[in-house]
Design an enzyme around this catalytic site. Structure first.
Site, PDB file in Angstrom:
ATOM      1  CD  GLU A  71      -3.773  -9.955 -17.674  1.00 42.92           C
ATOM      2  OE1 GLU A  71      -4.100  -9.888 -18.799  1.00 42.92           O
ATOM      3  OE2 GLU A  71      -2.905  -8.975 -17.083  1.00 42.92           O
ATOM      4  CB  THR A 145      -4.545  -9.891  -9.627  1.00 42.92           C
ATOM      5  OG1 THR A 145      -5.302 -10.177 -10.806  1.00 42.92           O
ATOM      6  CG2 THR A 145      -3.512 -11.019  -9.474  1.00 42.92           C
ATOM      7  CB  THR A 179      -7.773   2.304 -12.794  1.00 47.62           C
ATOM      8  OG1 THR A 179      -7.570   1.494 -11.357  1.00 47.62           O
ATOM      9  CG2 THR A 179      -6.400   3.318 -12.666  1.00 47.62           C
ATOM     10  CG  ASN A 228       5.879   1.785 -11.665  1.00 43.99           C
ATOM     11  OD1 ASN A 228       5.029   1.964 -10.962  1.00 43.99           O
ATOM     12  ND2 ASN A 228       5.666   1.076 -12.441  1.00 43.99           N
ATOM     13  CD  GLU A 254      17.892  -2.161  13.501  1.00 44.35           C
ATOM     14  OE1 GLU A 254      17.770  -1.002  13.366  1.00 44.35           O
ATOM     15  OE2 GLU A 254      18.646  -2.585  13.257  1.00 44.35           O
TER      16      GLU A 254
END
Length: 450
Positions: A71, A145, A179, A228, A254
């Site tokens: 969306e 999503t 949520t 974030n 690695e």
């Protein structure tokens, strides 16, 4: 060049992506429109930062990334945000209708229509690379999503770029904070394909990061931006040695080699130190042993699970800033003598260290203090199984009553996929149990499972 392509899927993936690219640009001195005053060799792609940015003839630096959502609202924020000139419009792909928290919509109905377009864009980015090293995939598995389209994209990437490594940064549902009601379904279905199609997956969970923000940064009510920015510091530390030249560089492949003892056991815990606010940092400067101890603290883990309940199989320590190998060796030696950090008996050494002299950058006006040195740890610990058993338990409670299942079946899924994914996760929990069990000699006959 060893390029990396980042793929940000769904709202969580995109918002984490925004924080990451904001930080990368700061670290490299790239302006919001992609120009880079310090880059004297315009058009020459041999600078270390070209692993993440491609350069146009005009000297603009474009992230090697795509943003996908079913969306438009979240991607429209990128299209109109501060960094709108940084990204090529083709890199921002949005659909018209939402996945509605439904894995099946993201994976089968709505996602199917957009996935070819995404792969086409990835192909364009890949053609632009001289030696593509792998993909970083950012998504959350609670929504529709991130879980559905995320899985679908990973499956298709495995087909098209089989040998390239895929690192996932995956946001898992938190124990208390939820949520969506159907998070357990989406997570289980999505983990089923993460198991198969990622080489290393770093688990993050919002609740754990909320707690870190509250406790260490004194933010009473952390926002997603606060979270974030913390996540982006971890991802930046992981990729520093690809983007800058350092003393002991750590390559993406690695991580895989050093952290994954068996293909399925590839879900990692991460932690970062020092997480301190500017007021505190003004009065204290943290030494290498202090930050090294801090990343092993259960409260620093970015996912809600207690490493003391499990054993470490391997861990990677990425130091950046004013750090010398001598300090690191001393700090690691101290950790090894501690009884609190337990390793499995078949992997006694277990440490991989990287050092990079680029000091950590912080976003101006952000919450984190500018520090001289920082460390990020990615560890493989059997306690990660706690995250899965918690989700499995919630899944079982709902699935026993077949609650909400009709929404998935209505979008073209079969009920068998639920039980198949659930069995796969049960097997994963068992794998973790066996790996942590004492004595590896009696498991010789079970080698066929892997």
């Amino acid at each position: 060049m060893r390029e990396i392509i980042s793929i940000h899927i769904g709202q969580a993936g995109i918002q984490v992506g925004n924080a990451c690219w904001e930080l990368y640009c700061l670290e490299h001195g790239i302006n919001q429109d992609g120009t880079m005053p310090s880059d004297t060799t315009v058009g020459v792609a041999h600078d270390a930062f070209n692993t993440f940015f491609s350069e146009t003839g005009a000297g603009k630096h474009v992230p090697r990334a795509i943003f996908v959502d079913l969306e438009p609202t979240v991607i429209d924020e990128v299209r109109t945000g501060a960094y709108r000139q940084l990204f090529h419009p083709e890199q921002l792909i949005s659909g018209k209708e939402d996945a509605a928290n439904n894995f099946a919509r993201g994976h089968y109905t709505v996602g199917k229509e957009i996935v070819d377009l995404c792969l086409d864009r990835v192909r364009k980015l890949a053609d632009n690379c001289t030696g593509l090293q792998g993909f970083l995939v950012f998504n959350a598995v609670g929504g529709g999503t991130g879980s559905g389209l995320g899985s679908l994209l990973l499956e298709r990437l495995s087909v098209d770029y089989g040998k390239k490594s895929k690192l996932g940064f995956t946001i898992y549902p938190s124990p208390q904070v939820s949520t969506a009601v159907v998070e357990p379904y989406n997570s289980v279905l999505s983990t089923h394909s993460l198991l198969e199609h990622t080489d290393v997956a770093v688990l993050l969970d919002n609740e754990a990061i909320y707690d870190i923000c509250r406790r260490s940064l004194d933010i009473e009510r952390p926002t997603y931006t606060n979270l974030n920015r913390l996540i982006s510091q971890i991802i930046s530390s992981l990729t520093t040695s690809l983007r800058f030249d350092g003393a002991i560089n750590v390559d993406v492949t690695e991580f895989q080699t050093n952290l994954v003892p068996y293909p399925r056991i590839h879900f990692m815990l991460s932690s970062y130190a020092p997480v301190i606010s500017a007021e505190k940092a003004y009065h204290e400067q943290l030494s290498v042993p202090e930050i090294t101890n801090a990343v092993f603290e259960p409260s620093s883990m970015m996912a809600k699970c207690d490493p003391r309940h499990g054993k470490y199989m391997a861990c990677c320590l990425m130091y950046r800033g004013d750090v010398v190998p001598k300090d690191v060796n001393a700090a690691v030696a101290t950790i090894k003598t501690k009884r609190t950090v337990q390793f499995v008996d078949w992997c006694p050494t277990g440490f991989k260290c990287g050092i990079n002299y680029q000091p950590p950058s912080v976003v101006p006006g952000g919450d984190l203090a500018k520090v001289q040195r920082a460390v990020c740890m990615i560890s493989n610990n059997t306690a990660v199984a706690e995250v899965f058993s918690r989700i499995d338990h919630k899944f079982d409670l709902m699935y026993a009553k077949r609650a909400f299942v009709h929404w998935y079946v209505g979008e073209g899924m079969e009920e068998g996929e639920f039980s198949e994914a659930r069995e796969d996760l049960a097997a994963l929990e068992k794998d973790y149990e066996e790996v942590g069990a004492e004595g590896a000699d009696d498991e010789g006959d079970e080698g066929d499972d892997y």
